[in-house]
Design a protein around this motif. Structure first.
Motif, PDB file in Angstrom:
ATOM      1  N   ALA A  14       0.941  -0.991  -0.091  1.00  0.00           N
ATOM      2  CA  ALA A  14       0.012   0.049  -0.037  1.00  0.00           C
ATOM      3  C   ALA A  14       0.802   1.245   0.002  1.00  0.00           C
ATOM      4  O   ALA A  14       1.991   1.221   0.676  1.00  0.00           O
ATOM      5  CB  ALA A  14      -0.971  -0.092   1.188  1.00  0.00           C
ATOM      6  N   ILE A  15       0.398   2.203  -0.760  1.00  0.00           N
ATOM      7  CA  ILE A  15       1.181   3.628  -0.742  1.00  0.00           C
ATOM      8  C   ILE A  15       0.663   4.675  -0.104  1.00  0.00           C
ATOM      9  O   ILE A  15       0.932   5.829  -0.250  1.00  0.00           O
ATOM     10  CB  ILE A  15       1.715   3.967  -2.355  1.00  0.00           C
ATOM     11  CG1 ILE A  15       0.154   4.141  -3.274  1.00  0.00           C
ATOM     12  CG2 ILE A  15       2.606   2.824  -2.966  1.00  0.00           C
ATOM     13  CD1 ILE A  15       0.558   4.458  -4.375  1.00  0.00           C
ATOM     14  N   GLY A  16      -0.406   4.461   0.598  1.00  0.00           N
ATOM     15  CA  GLY A  16      -1.153   5.377   1.411  1.00  0.00           C
ATOM     16  C   GLY A  16      -1.952   4.640   2.589  1.00  0.00           C
ATOM     17  O   GLY A  16      -1.576   3.624   2.793  1.00  0.00           O
ATOM     18  N   PRO A  17      -2.978   5.328   3.171  1.00  0.00           N
ATOM     19  CA  PRO A  17      -3.468   4.865   4.105  1.00  0.00           C
ATOM     20  C   PRO A  17      -4.732   3.894   3.997  1.00  0.00           C
ATOM     21  O   PRO A  17      -5.747   4.087   3.913  1.00  0.00           O
ATOM     22  CB  PRO A  17      -4.043   6.127   4.929  1.00  0.00           C
ATOM     23  CG  PRO A  17      -4.442   7.027   3.937  1.00  0.00           C
ATOM     24  CD  PRO A  17      -3.079   6.813   2.948  1.00  0.00           C
ATOM     25  N   TYR A  18      -4.292   2.737   3.456  1.00  0.00           N
ATOM     26  CA  TYR A  18      -5.171   1.575   2.892  1.00  0.00           C
ATOM     27  C   TYR A  18      -4.647   0.342   3.179  1.00  0.00           C
ATOM     28  O   TYR A  18      -3.354   0.103   3.263  1.00  0.00           O
ATOM     29  CB  TYR A  18      -5.811   1.868   1.707  1.00  0.00           C
ATOM     30  CG  TYR A  18      -4.685   1.791   0.243  1.00  0.00           C
ATOM     31  CD1 TYR A  18      -4.494   0.531  -0.163  1.00  0.00           C
ATOM     32  CD2 TYR A  18      -4.144   2.956   0.121  1.00  0.00           C
ATOM     33  CE1 TYR A  18      -3.675   0.614  -1.162  1.00  0.00           C
ATOM     34  CE2 TYR A  18      -3.334   2.949  -1.195  1.00  0.00           C
ATOM     35  CZ  TYR A  18      -2.879   1.583  -1.650  1.00  0.00           C
ATOM     36  OH  TYR A  18      -1.952   1.557  -2.615  1.00  0.00           O
ATOM     37  N   SER A  19      -5.259  -0.585   3.119  1.00  0.00           N
ATOM     38  CA  SER A  19      -4.968  -2.119   3.218  1.00  0.00           C
ATOM     39  C   SER A  19      -4.873  -2.722   1.595  1.00  0.00           C
ATOM     40  O   SER A  19      -5.884  -2.178   1.121  1.00  0.00           O
ATOM     41  CB  SER A  19      -5.780  -3.071   4.273  1.00  0.00           C
ATOM     42  OG  SER A  19      -5.754  -2.483   5.563  1.00  0.00           O
ATOM     43  N   GLN A  20      -4.138  -3.685   1.466  1.00  0.00           N
ATOM     44  CA  GLN A  20      -4.302  -4.410   0.114  1.00  0.00           C
ATOM     45  C   GLN A  20      -5.767  -5.108  -0.057  1.00  0.00           C
ATOM     46  O   GLN A  20      -6.399  -4.759  -1.064  1.00  0.00           O
ATOM     47  CB  GLN A  20      -3.066  -5.482   0.029  1.00  0.00           C
ATOM     48  CG  GLN A  20      -1.676  -4.764  -0.088  1.00  0.00           C
ATOM     49  CD  GLN A  20      -0.937  -6.013  -0.277  1.00  0.00           C
ATOM     50  OE1 GLN A  20      -0.745  -7.017   0.687  1.00  0.00           O
ATOM     51  NE2 GLN A  20       0.090  -5.996  -1.006  1.00  0.00           N
ATOM     52  N   ALA A  21      -5.998  -5.745   1.211  1.00  0.00           N
ATOM     53  CA  ALA A  21      -7.508  -6.090   0.955  1.00  0.00           C
ATOM     54  C   ALA A  21      -8.058  -6.458   2.407  1.00  0.00           C
ATOM     55  O   ALA A  21      -7.372  -6.331   3.386  1.00  0.00           O
ATOM     56  CB  ALA A  21      -7.395  -7.619   0.370  1.00  0.00           C
ATOM     57  N   VAL A  22      -9.436  -6.367   2.540  1.00  0.00           N
ATOM     58  CA  VAL A  22      -9.958  -6.683   3.735  1.00  0.00           C
ATOM     59  C   VAL A  22     -10.830  -7.847   3.569  1.00  0.00           C
ATOM     60  O   VAL A  22     -11.832  -7.754   2.777  1.00  0.00           O
ATOM     61  CB  VAL A  22     -10.755  -5.415   4.338  1.00  0.00           C
ATOM     62  CG1 VAL A  22     -11.318  -5.768   5.834  1.00  0.00           C
ATOM     63  CG2 VAL A  22      -9.754  -4.292   4.577  1.00  0.00           C
ATOM     64  N   ALA A  23     -10.749  -8.999   4.570  1.00  0.00           N
ATOM     65  CA  ALA A  23     -11.757  -9.903   4.577  1.00  0.00           C
ATOM     66  C   ALA A  23     -12.908  -9.784   5.687  1.00  0.00           C
ATOM     67  O   ALA A  23     -12.566  -9.338   6.600  1.00  0.00           O
ATOM     68  CB  ALA A  23     -11.340 -11.323   4.528  1.00  0.00           C
ATOM     69  N   ALA A  24     -14.104  -9.637   5.472  1.00  0.00           N
ATOM     70  CA  ALA A  24     -15.290  -9.524   6.312  1.00  0.00           C
ATOM     71  C   ALA A  24     -16.373 -10.402   6.277  1.00  0.00           C
ATOM     72  O   ALA A  24     -16.775 -10.742   5.193  1.00  0.00           O
ATOM     73  CB  ALA A  24     -15.362  -8.240   6.236  1.00  0.00           C
ATOM     74  N   GLN A  25     -17.035 -10.736   7.529  1.00  0.00           N
ATOM     75  CA  GLN A  25     -18.034 -11.599   7.729  1.00  0.00           C
ATOM     76  C   GLN A  25     -19.087 -10.609   8.355  1.00  0.00           C
ATOM     77  O   GLN A  25     -18.889 -10.473   9.357  1.00  0.00           O
ATOM     78  CB  GLN A  25     -17.737 -12.879   7.967  1.00  0.00           C
ATOM     79  CG  GLN A  25     -19.137 -13.826   8.024  1.00  0.00           C
ATOM     80  CD  GLN A  25     -18.447 -15.336   8.541  1.00  0.00           C
ATOM     81  OE1 GLN A  25     -17.546 -15.314   9.397  1.00  0.00           O
ATOM     82  NE2 GLN A  25     -19.331 -16.201   8.341  1.00  0.00           N
TER      83      GLN A  25
END
Length: 126
Positions: A14-25
């Motif tokens: 990531a090049i900023g304030p974010y995640s590559q991915a998020v898994a959620a249920q």
């Protein structure tokens, strides 16, 4: 809601304030794009930094009305008028996500409703 940040060295960091991915249920909440309009006055701030803050406040207010919080947000899409403002937007945006920021995309567009400089939409999981 359960949420897990997904990160791998096999893709660019990531090049900023974010995640590559998020898994959620849980139960998905799709939040429409939020313009930086102050709900009390109907006015928009002029500076991109202030517009970013107001759009995020509007978005989080909707998430809270549904029973969530900023931690419930798993994906944001920012529509911006000027990519040159990217670092100034990030400066304000990251203050809303202390740890484990959501996945994110930023798209430069030619125009937004009401002449706004930014519009932010999101997906949250409750």
């Amino acid at each position: 809601m359960t949420k897990k940040i997904v990160s791998t060295a096999a893709a660019p960091a990531a090049i900023g304030p974010y995640s590559q991915a998020v898994a959620a249920q849980g139960t998905a909440l799709y939040i429409s794009g939020q313009l930086p309009v102050d709900p009390e006055t109907g006015l928009m701030p002029e500076k991109i930094e202030d517009q970013t803050v107001q759009s995020m406040k509007n978005l989080i207010s909707i998430v809270k009305a549904a029973g969530g919080s900023e931690k419930s947000i798993i994906k944001c899409t920012l529509f911006i008028r000027d990519m040159e403002a990217f670092s100034r937007i990030n400066e304000k945006y990251q203050s809303f996500f202390e740890k484990e920021p959501p996945a994110r995309a930023v798209v430069e567009v030619s125009s937004l409703p009401k002449g706004a400089l930014i519009e932010i939409e999101a997906v949250a999981v409750l």
